[in-house]
Write a protein that holds these residues in place. Sequence first.
Motif, short mmCIF file in Angstrom:
data_model
loop_
_atom_site.label_atom_id
_atom_site.label_comp_id
_atom_site.label_asym_id
_atom_site.label_seq_id
_atom_site.Cartn_x
_atom_site.Cartn_y
_atom_site.Cartn_z
N ASP A 79 40.72 77.90 22.13
CA ASP A 79 41.45 76.67 22.40
C ASP A 79 41.29 76.15 20.78
O ASP A 79 42.45 75.48 20.28
CB ASP A 79 40.69 75.84 23.09
CG ASP A 79 41.04 76.24 24.66
OD1 ASP A 79 41.84 76.93 24.89
OD2 ASP A 79 40.29 75.77 25.59
N LEU A 80 40.39 75.98 20.05
CA LEU A 80 40.23 75.29 18.65
C LEU A 80 41.28 76.16 17.52
O LEU A 80 41.99 75.44 16.87
CB LEU A 80 38.94 75.56 18.14
CG LEU A 80 38.01 74.46 18.89
CD1 LEU A 80 36.50 74.55 18.12
CD2 LEU A 80 38.56 73.14 18.72
N ALA A 81 41.43 77.55 17.91
CA ALA A 81 42.37 78.25 17.07
C ALA A 81 43.84 77.77 17.04
O ALA A 81 44.71 77.76 16.34
CB ALA A 81 42.11 79.75 17.43
N LYS A 82 44.14 77.23 18.62
CA LYS A 82 45.63 76.70 18.70
C LYS A 82 45.83 75.47 18.10
O LYS A 82 46.92 75.07 17.82
CB LYS A 82 45.64 76.66 20.15
CG LYS A 82 45.71 77.99 21.02
CD LYS A 82 45.96 77.85 22.32
CE LYS A 82 45.76 79.04 23.24
NZ LYS A 82 45.75 78.87 24.73
N VAL A 83 44.77 74.83 17.81
CA VAL A 83 44.97 73.50 17.28
C VAL A 83 45.28 73.73 15.66
O VAL A 83 44.65 74.53 14.89
CB VAL A 83 43.51 72.47 16.96
CG1 VAL A 83 43.79 71.28 16.42
CG2 VAL A 83 43.35 72.27 18.61
N LYS A 90 40.48 64.13 16.62
CA LYS A 90 39.98 63.70 18.15
C LYS A 90 40.22 64.50 19.21
O LYS A 90 39.67 64.60 20.20
CB LYS A 90 40.85 62.52 18.55
CG LYS A 90 40.59 61.08 17.60
CD LYS A 90 41.39 59.88 17.96
CE LYS A 90 41.29 58.81 17.10
NZ LYS A 90 42.06 57.92 17.23
N VAL A 91 41.42 65.48 19.33
CA VAL A 91 41.57 66.51 20.12
C VAL A 91 40.49 67.48 20.07
O VAL A 91 40.04 68.00 21.02
CB VAL A 91 43.09 67.15 19.80
CG1 VAL A 91 43.31 68.52 20.40
CG2 VAL A 91 44.11 66.29 20.03
N VAL A 92 40.44 67.93 18.67
CA VAL A 92 39.04 69.04 18.47
C VAL A 92 37.91 68.43 19.14
O VAL A 92 37.26 69.26 19.78
CB VAL A 92 39.03 69.32 17.16
CG1 VAL A 92 37.78 70.13 16.77
CG2 VAL A 92 40.29 69.98 16.58
N LYS A 93 37.57 67.27 18.92
CA LYS A 93 36.39 66.69 19.27
C LYS A 93 36.39 66.71 20.97
O LYS A 93 35.30 66.97 21.71
CB LYS A 93 35.91 65.17 19.12
CG LYS A 93 35.34 65.20 17.73
CD LYS A 93 35.33 63.60 17.28
CE LYS A 93 34.92 63.66 15.70
NZ LYS A 93 34.65 62.38 15.31
N ALA A 94 37.31 66.26 21.60
CA ALA A 94 37.71 66.42 23.30
C ALA A 94 37.37 67.78 23.59
O ALA A 94 36.80 68.01 24.51
CB ALA A 94 38.87 65.82 23.51
N GLU A 95 38.09 68.73 22.79
CA GLU A 95 37.93 70.13 23.28
C GLU A 95 36.70 70.62 23.38
O GLU A 95 35.87 71.18 24.29
CB GLU A 95 38.90 71.24 22.19
CG GLU A 95 40.32 71.04 22.58
CD GLU A 95 40.77 71.74 23.50
OE1 GLU A 95 40.27 72.47 24.27
OE2 GLU A 95 41.92 71.39 23.92
N SER A 96 35.90 70.29 22.26
CA SER A 96 34.33 70.64 22.04
C SER A 96 33.56 69.98 22.98
O SER A 96 32.51 70.71 23.66
CB SER A 96 33.82 70.61 20.73
OG SER A 96 33.90 69.13 20.41
N GLU A 97 33.87 68.74 23.41
CA GLU A 97 33.02 68.00 24.60
C GLU A 97 33.40 68.81 25.77
O GLU A 97 32.04 69.05 26.72
CB GLU A 97 33.42 66.52 24.41
CG GLU A 97 32.51 66.06 25.44
CD GLU A 97 31.02 65.94 25.29
OE1 GLU A 97 30.26 65.98 26.27
OE2 GLU A 97 30.57 65.96 24.15
N GLY A 98 34.51 69.37 25.95
CA GLY A 98 34.72 69.97 27.19
C GLY A 98 33.73 71.35 27.25
O GLY A 98 33.39 71.79 28.40
#
Length: 185
Positions: free
Chosen positions: A23-27, A115-123
């Motif tokens: 998911d992070l690679a897609k950002v 912010k998107v990356v932080k939300a993904e990692s929290e998930g």
Amino acid sequence: MISDIKKTTEQKMAKSVETLKADLAKVRTGRAHAGLLDHIRVDYYGTPTPLSQVASINLVDARTIGVNPYEKKMGAVIEKAIRESDLGLNPSSQGDLIRVPMPSLTEERRRDLTKVVKAESEGGRVAVRNIRRDALAQFKDMVKAKTLSEDEERRAQEDIQKMTDRFIQEIDKMLAVKEAELMAV
């Protein structure tokens, strides 16, 4: 029995971390990489097909991805699929090759992506914690069924907690790397 639960828990946690990594690679960062287009699906004779199955994807330079369709008539369909994706890319055709330039990121867009990356990692962290919770519940059930002593349960809980801490630390490292990548100009 305990070792089976630990092994299953570790596998599930590792899978959660791998999913987060994907998911992070897609950002999108400022640099081009072929994996950016992995999730794009193209209408191939009425069937949604991954882009990598209808075209070869390679890097033309550091800021441009080249997409070379296997069939010439698929060019317009591929171009449309890339344009309509949520990546904000604007491909252009040059003969058979479709060039996908990576626009540079503004400071505001970088902050939004952070912010998107932080939300993904929290998930990802939540997923790991849920897996821990499920494993601990299994141990509690075993104690109730008298197939596990309380001392064994306590040791198993400590092992699961160490495992959880290790995977959450890995998620935090991935977050830090991705944030640094996003904020680099």
